[in-house]
Design an enzyme around this catalytic site. Structure first.
Site, PDB file in Angstrom:
ATOM      1  N   LYS A 154       9.964   5.710  17.832  1.00 18.03           N
ATOM      2  CA  LYS A 154       9.660   5.593  19.270  1.00 18.03           C
ATOM      3  C   LYS A 154       9.263   4.166  19.646  1.00 18.03           C
ATOM      4  CE  LYS A 154       6.262   7.404  22.583  1.00 18.03           C
ATOM      5  NZ  LYS A 154       5.043   8.218  22.729  1.00 18.03           N
TER       6      LYS A 154
ATOM      7  N   LYS B 262      -2.875  15.352  10.159  1.00 15.96           N
ATOM      8  CA  LYS B 262      -1.940  15.257   9.029  1.00 15.96           C
ATOM      9  C   LYS B 262      -1.984  16.548   8.203  1.00 15.96           C
ATOM     10  CE  LYS B 262       0.273  12.181   7.820  1.00 15.96           C
ATOM     11  NZ  LYS B 262       1.656  11.753   8.165  1.00 15.96           N
TER      12      LYS B 262
ATOM     13  N   ASN C 143     -15.345  -1.179  -0.581  1.00 19.59           N
ATOM     14  CA  ASN C 143     -14.867  -2.074   0.481  1.00 19.59           C
ATOM     15  C   ASN C 143     -15.421  -3.489   0.345  1.00 19.59           C
ATOM     16  OD1 ASN C 143     -13.341  -0.075   1.666  1.00 19.59           O
ATOM     17  ND2 ASN C 143     -14.868   0.450   3.216  1.00 19.59           N
TER      18      ASN C 143
ATOM     19  N   TYR D 253     -17.846  -1.909   8.057  1.00 16.80           N
ATOM     20  CA  TYR D 253     -18.467  -0.680   8.560  1.00 16.80           C
ATOM     21  C   TYR D 253     -19.573  -0.237   7.613  1.00 16.80           C
ATOM     22  CZ  TYR D 253     -14.174  -0.185  11.411  1.00 16.80           C
ATOM     23  OH  TYR D 253     -13.142  -0.380  12.288  1.00 16.80           O
TER      24      TYR D 253
ATOM     25  N   GLY E 188     -18.145   9.763  10.910  1.00 18.15           N
ATOM     26  CA  GLY E 188     -17.561  10.658   9.907  1.00 18.15           C
ATOM     27  C   GLY E 188     -16.875   9.933   8.754  1.00 18.15           C
TER      28      GLY E 188
ATOM     29  N   THR F 121      -1.012  11.983   3.445  1.00 15.71           N
ATOM     30  CA  THR F 121      -2.098  11.101   3.033  1.00 15.71           C
ATOM     31  C   THR F 121      -3.104  11.826   2.141  1.00 15.71           C
ATOM     32  OG1 THR F 121      -4.004   9.907   3.924  1.00 15.71           O
ATOM     33  CG2 THR F 121      -3.210  11.729   5.246  1.00 15.71           C
ATOM     34  N   ASP F 122      -3.836  11.049   1.345  1.00 18.19           N
ATOM     35  CA  ASP F 122      -4.914  11.651   0.538  1.00 18.19           C
ATOM     36  C   ASP F 122      -6.089  12.090   1.411  1.00 18.19           C
ATOM     37  OD1 ASP F 122      -5.892   9.123   1.205  1.00 18.19           O
ATOM     38  OD2 ASP F 122      -6.315   8.495  -0.844  1.00 18.19           O
ATOM     39  N   GLU F 123      -6.127  11.610   2.676  1.00 19.00           N
ATOM     40  CA  GLU F 123      -7.288  11.921   3.527  1.00 19.00           C
ATOM     41  C   GLU F 123      -7.395  13.413   3.847  1.00 19.00           C
ATOM     42  OE1 GLU F 123      -8.188   9.308   6.718  1.00 19.00           O
ATOM     43  OE2 GLU F 123      -7.544   7.533   5.615  1.00 19.00           O
TER      44      GLU F 123
ATOM     45  N   PRO G 231     -15.823  -7.455  10.452  1.00 20.70           N
ATOM     46  CA  PRO G 231     -16.702  -6.305  10.709  1.00 20.70           C
ATOM     47  C   PRO G 231     -16.663  -5.267   9.579  1.00 20.70           C
ATOM     48  CG  PRO G 231     -14.682  -6.108  11.991  1.00 20.70           C
ATOM     49  CD  PRO G 231     -14.580  -7.399  11.237  1.00 20.70           C
TER      50      PRO G 231
ATOM     51  N   TYR H 127      -7.521  12.194  12.677  1.00 17.84           N
ATOM     52  CA  TYR H 127      -6.279  11.772  11.997  1.00 17.84           C
ATOM     53  C   TYR H 127      -5.969  12.695  10.830  1.00 17.84           C
ATOM     54  CZ  TYR H 127      -3.420   9.259   8.573  1.00 17.84           C
ATOM     55  OH  TYR H 127      -2.469   8.931   7.629  1.00 17.84           O
TER      56      TYR H 127
HETATM   57  P1  NAD Z   1       2.380   2.790  11.046  1.00 21.31           P
HETATM   58  O1  NAD Z   1       1.367   3.113  12.090  1.00 21.31           O
HETATM   59  O2  NAD Z   1       2.486   1.397  10.535  1.00 21.31           O
HETATM   60  O3  NAD Z   1       3.826   3.203  11.553  1.00 21.31           O
HETATM   61  C1  NAD Z   1       4.061   4.412  12.217  1.00 21.31           C
HETATM   62  C2  NAD Z   1       5.457   4.351  12.815  1.00 21.31           C
HETATM   63  O4  NAD Z   1       5.705   5.615  13.477  1.00 21.31           O
HETATM   64  C3  NAD Z   1       5.616   3.266  13.877  1.00 21.31           C
HETATM   65  O5  NAD Z   1       6.836   2.577  13.687  1.00 21.31           O
HETATM   66  C4  NAD Z   1       5.625   4.037  15.192  1.00 21.31           C
HETATM   67  O6  NAD Z   1       6.375   3.411  16.211  1.00 21.31           O
HETATM   68  C5  NAD Z   1       6.247   5.351  14.764  1.00 21.31           C
HETATM   69  N1  NAD Z   1       5.869   6.453  15.667  1.00 21.31           N
HETATM   70  C6  NAD Z   1       4.624   6.780  16.079  1.00 21.31           C
HETATM   71  N2  NAD Z   1       4.679   7.818  16.933  1.00 21.31           N
HETATM   72  C7  NAD Z   1       5.997   8.161  17.047  1.00 21.31           C
HETATM   73  C8  NAD Z   1       6.710   9.157  17.778  1.00 21.31           C
HETATM   74  N3  NAD Z   1       6.058  10.000  18.592  1.00 21.31           N
HETATM   75  N4  NAD Z   1       8.037   9.257  17.635  1.00 21.31           N
HETATM   76  C9  NAD Z   1       8.712   8.382  16.808  1.00 21.31           C
HETATM   77  N5  NAD Z   1       8.097   7.400  16.129  1.00 21.31           N
HETATM   78  C10 NAD Z   1       6.758   7.293  16.230  1.00 21.31           C
HETATM   79  O7  NAD Z   1       2.098   3.816   9.857  1.00 21.31           O
HETATM   80  P2  NAD Z   1       2.172   3.608   8.278  1.00 21.31           P
HETATM   81  O8  NAD Z   1       0.909   3.051   7.808  1.00 21.31           O
HETATM   82  O9  NAD Z   1       3.454   2.953   7.944  1.00 21.31           O
HETATM   83  O10 NAD Z   1       2.234   5.144   7.819  1.00 21.31           O
HETATM   84  C11 NAD Z   1       3.468   5.830   7.741  1.00 21.31           C
HETATM   85  C12 NAD Z   1       3.214   7.251   7.280  1.00 21.31           C
HETATM   86  O11 NAD Z   1       2.573   7.239   6.010  1.00 21.31           O
HETATM   87  C13 NAD Z   1       2.289   8.045   8.201  1.00 21.31           C
HETATM   88  O12 NAD Z   1       2.760   9.360   8.253  1.00 21.31           O
HETATM   89  C14 NAD Z   1       0.937   7.990   7.509  1.00 21.31           C
HETATM   90  O13 NAD Z   1       0.162   9.131   7.821  1.00 21.31           O
HETATM   91  C15 NAD Z   1       1.352   7.971   6.059  1.00 21.31           C
HETATM   92  N6  NAD Z   1       0.432   7.308   5.126  1.00 21.31           N
HETATM   93  C16 NAD Z   1       0.002   6.037   5.369  1.00 21.31           C
HETATM   94  C17 NAD Z   1      -0.819   5.393   4.436  1.00 21.31           C
HETATM   95  C18 NAD Z   1      -1.305   3.971   4.648  1.00 21.31           C
HETATM   96  O14 NAD Z   1      -2.131   3.497   3.878  1.00 21.31           O
HETATM   97  N7  NAD Z   1      -0.818   3.253   5.658  1.00 21.31           N
HETATM   98  C19 NAD Z   1      -1.205   6.069   3.277  1.00 21.31           C
HETATM   99  C20 NAD Z   1      -0.760   7.387   3.076  1.00 21.31           C
HETATM  100  C21 NAD Z   1       0.075   7.980   4.001  1.00 21.31           C
HETATM  101  O1  DAU Z   2      -6.034   6.892   2.447  1.00 24.81           O
HETATM  102  C1  DAU Z   2      -4.814   6.770   3.126  1.00 24.81           C
HETATM  103  C2  DAU Z   2      -5.071   6.278   4.540  1.00 24.81           C
HETATM  104  O2  DAU Z   2      -5.426   4.906   4.437  1.00 24.81           O
HETATM  105  C3  DAU Z   2      -3.869   6.458   5.457  1.00 24.81           C
HETATM  106  O3  DAU Z   2      -3.585   7.829   5.590  1.00 24.81           O
HETATM  107  C4  DAU Z   2      -4.149   5.835   6.832  1.00 24.81           C
HETATM  108  O4  DAU Z   2      -2.995   5.917   7.639  1.00 24.81           O
HETATM  109  C5  DAU Z   2      -4.527   4.376   6.631  1.00 24.81           C
HETATM  110  O5  DAU Z   2      -4.853   3.791   7.867  1.00 24.81           O
HETATM  111  C6  DAU Z   2      -5.700   4.244   5.661  1.00 24.81           C
HETATM  112  O6  DAU Z   2      -6.900   4.778   6.240  1.00 24.81           O
HETATM  113  P1  DAU Z   2      -8.324   4.037   6.092  1.00 24.81           P
HETATM  114  O7  DAU Z   2      -9.193   4.477   7.196  1.00 24.81           O
HETATM  115  O8  DAU Z   2      -8.834   4.170   4.705  1.00 24.81           O
HETATM  116  O9  DAU Z   2      -7.851   2.491   6.290  1.00 24.81           O
HETATM  117  P2  DAU Z   2      -8.505   1.279   7.100  1.00 24.81           P
HETATM  118  O10 DAU Z   2      -7.726   0.058   6.733  1.00 24.81           O
HETATM  119  O11 DAU Z   2      -8.698   1.585   8.531  1.00 24.81           O
HETATM  120  O12 DAU Z   2      -9.961   1.166   6.447  1.00 24.81           O
HETATM  121  C7  DAU Z   2     -10.141   0.942   5.052  1.00 24.81           C
HETATM  122  C8  DAU Z   2     -11.637   0.965   4.774  1.00 24.81           C
HETATM  123  O13 DAU Z   2     -12.241  -0.191   5.365  1.00 24.81           O
HETATM  124  C9  DAU Z   2     -12.351   2.165   5.387  1.00 24.81           C
HETATM  125  O14 DAU Z   2     -13.408   2.572   4.512  1.00 24.81           O
HETATM  126  C10 DAU Z   2     -12.946   1.618   6.674  1.00 24.81           C
HETATM  127  C11 DAU Z   2     -13.236   0.166   6.339  1.00 24.81           C
HETATM  128  N1  DAU Z   2     -13.108  -0.790   7.461  1.00 24.81           N
HETATM  129  C12 DAU Z   2     -11.951  -0.781   8.182  1.00 24.81           C
HETATM  130  C13 DAU Z   2     -11.762  -1.666   9.234  1.00 24.81           C
HETATM  131  C14 DAU Z   2     -10.486  -1.639  10.054  1.00 24.81           C
HETATM  132  C15 DAU Z   2     -14.115  -1.713   7.728  1.00 24.81           C
HETATM  133  O15 DAU Z   2     -15.158  -1.727   7.054  1.00 24.81           O
HETATM  134  N2  DAU Z   2     -13.936  -2.573   8.772  1.00 24.81           N
HETATM  135  C16 DAU Z   2     -12.806  -2.593   9.541  1.00 24.81           C
HETATM  136  O16 DAU Z   2     -12.714  -3.421  10.491  1.00 24.81           O
END
Ligand code: NAD
Ligand code: DAU
Length: 355
Positions: free
Chosen positions: A36, A165, A260, A218, A294, A135-137, A216, A161
């Site tokens: 999208k 998922k 972190n 957390y 949370g 995701t592992d979450e 920042p 989130y």
């Molecule tokens: P991202 O946010 O970088 O990318 C998401 C993509 O989905 C974007 O290109 C966005 O345009 C598209 N999208 C969002 N809503 C849409 C819709 N309604 N229709 C069509 N396209 C849409 O995400 P990411 O970090 O690449 O994660 C990809 C997948 O992997 C997700 O399902 C996420 O839950 C999962 N995942 C991510 C991580 C991580 O660490 N990033 C870890 C485990 C699993």
């Molecule tokens: O575990 C898999 C997940 O990892 C995926 O499913 C999600 O899509 C992906 O976004 C990621 O989630 P997290 O919440 O773990 O990622 P994030 O990078 O947002 O944060 C990583 C850790 O760092 C988390 O404990 C929160 C902390 N954090 C994050 C941000 C953005 C900070 O302390 N400061 C920050 O500004």
């Protein structure tokens, strides 16, 4: 063998690596990237494959069932790798409805479009695959007791989130159990690497250090995440899509846990080193802020099943992966600036003029 593969969310972080891998590795496949292009979707992530003859981009919302069905019919889709999602926990806390819409209803629309199309074929589900990336979450949180999430861990999501998922994972399994759709689900830990949207910890902090902006942290920075280089995740997805068993779940992770604050110190050290700054000069940027609501304490994935059954292992040591990642962001400041300034939307408008 010739195949038509639909990758959803291919313009995002992980999706773009999966698209790049499949387009280059399988010249016989037609790879259709359906996205999208939300704020997180960026076609500039795929500049190196955009002119490949086996690559096609379609701008579609996964919540639009009619459009999805058209795509399945038009491109005669054999397999789906579903990554499209709202992916950022902090955004889900502010706007849970968008997460329910895309992650739950969008996944359901995609499943239903696949079902309607595949059930209309004489061979029905034979040789078809619906592979859902999760995701592992969904497993909730762990204590500091050395335990790991396995495929048997009960779902216990905490954030909007992870709840969305978890719901989508259940729908995918329900389509296997109810309709016989050949589905696979994988649950992966935190990914890092090139092309990640700079709202996530690692690219955000690399960019902030570069511009001398505060970092920042957390809470007390004691939460633990298990980090995997994104190209290793893409390799696992390729392997599981082709060799994974239908109806199975596989955990994907690097056995690579970091508190972190310790990870942040490594990022600071690496950025300063590569920018030629004296060691320690950016330490003062660390700023402890109010904790995420949370905030899950610890994630840690046991990916033994994937290793034992399919032979997958991460290829990169963490120190190497982090240095490669920091170097990429520093070398690709235009990409970062375009994302931060919303330039990727302008890029899309320019691209559209050529289509
Ligand atoms: P991202 O946010 O970088 O990318 C998401 C993509 O989905 C974007 O290109 C966005 O345009 C598209 N999208 C969002 N809503 C849409 C819709 N309604 N229709 C069509 N396209 C849409 O995400 P990411 O970090 O690449 O994660 C990809 C997948 O992997 C997700 O399902 C996420 O839950 C999962 N995942 C991510 C991580 C991580 O660490 N990033 C870890 C485990 C699993
Ligand atoms: O575990 C898999 C997940 O990892 C995926 O499913 C999600 O899509 C992906 O976004 C990621 O989630 P997290 O919440 O773990 O990622 P994030 O990078 O947002 O944060 C990583 C850790 O760092 C988390 O404990 C929160 C902390 N954090 C994050 C941000 C953005 C900070 O302390 N400061 C920050 O500004």
């Amino acid at each position: 063998m010739k195949k038509n593969i639909l990758i959803t969310g291919g313009a995002g972080f992980i999706g773009s690596h999966v698209v790049r891998l499949l387009v280059s590795k399988y010249p016989n496949y037609q790879v259709i990237n359906l996205d999208k292009l939300t704020y997180a979707g960026n076609l500039a992530n795929l500049k190196d494959v955009e002119n490949a003859s086996n690559y096609k981009f379609v701008k579609v919302d996964i919540c639009d069932f009619d459009e999805l069905l058209n795509v399945f019919k038009q491109y005669e889709i054999d397999g789906v790798i579903h990554l499209a999602a709202e992916s950022h926990v902090d955004r889900s806390i502010k706007d849970p409805f968008t997460f329910a819409r895309t992650n739950v209803l969008g996944t359901l629309s995609l499943l239903q479009a696949a079902k309607v199309y595949w059930e209309s074929l004489p061979e029905k589900y034979a040789e078809k695959r619906f592979y859902h990336i999760s995701t592992d979450e969904v497993y909730g949180t762990l204590d500091f007791d050395g335990t790991l999430f396995t495929e048997q861990t009960k779902y216990d999501p905490h954030s909007p989130y992870s709840a969305s998922k978890a719901s989508s994972d259940h729908f995918v399994r329900a389509y296997h159990d109810t309709y016989g759709m050949p589905t696979i689900v994988t649950n992966c830990s935190n990914n890092y690497g090139p092309y990640q949207f700079p709202e996530k910890l690692i690219p955000l902090f690399i960019n902030n250090i570069r511009y001398g902006k505060s970092l920042p942290v957390y809470g007390k920075g004691e939460n633990v995440r298990d980090w995997l280089f994104v190209e290793d995740h893409a390799r696992a997805i390729d392997l599981i899509f082709h060799q994974g068993k239908v109806a199975e779940t596989y955990n994907i992770g690097g056995f690579n846990e970091w508190k972190n604050i310790d990870l942040i110190k490594i990022i600071i050290k690496t950025v300063d080193k590569l920018l030629g700054h004296p060691e320690g000069c950016s330490d003062h940027l660390i700023t402890y802020v109010t904790d995420r609501a949370g905030h899950d304490l610890r994630y840690a994935i046991d990916s033994t099943k994937l290793k034992n059954e399919l032979g997958w292992e991460p290829s990169l040591q963490f120190e190497e992966g982090i240095e490669k990642t920091v170097r990429w962001y520093l070398d690709n400041q235009d990409w970062m600036d375009n994302v931060v300034n919303g330039g990727y939307e302008k890029y899309y408008e320019e691209m559209c003029k050529n289509w």
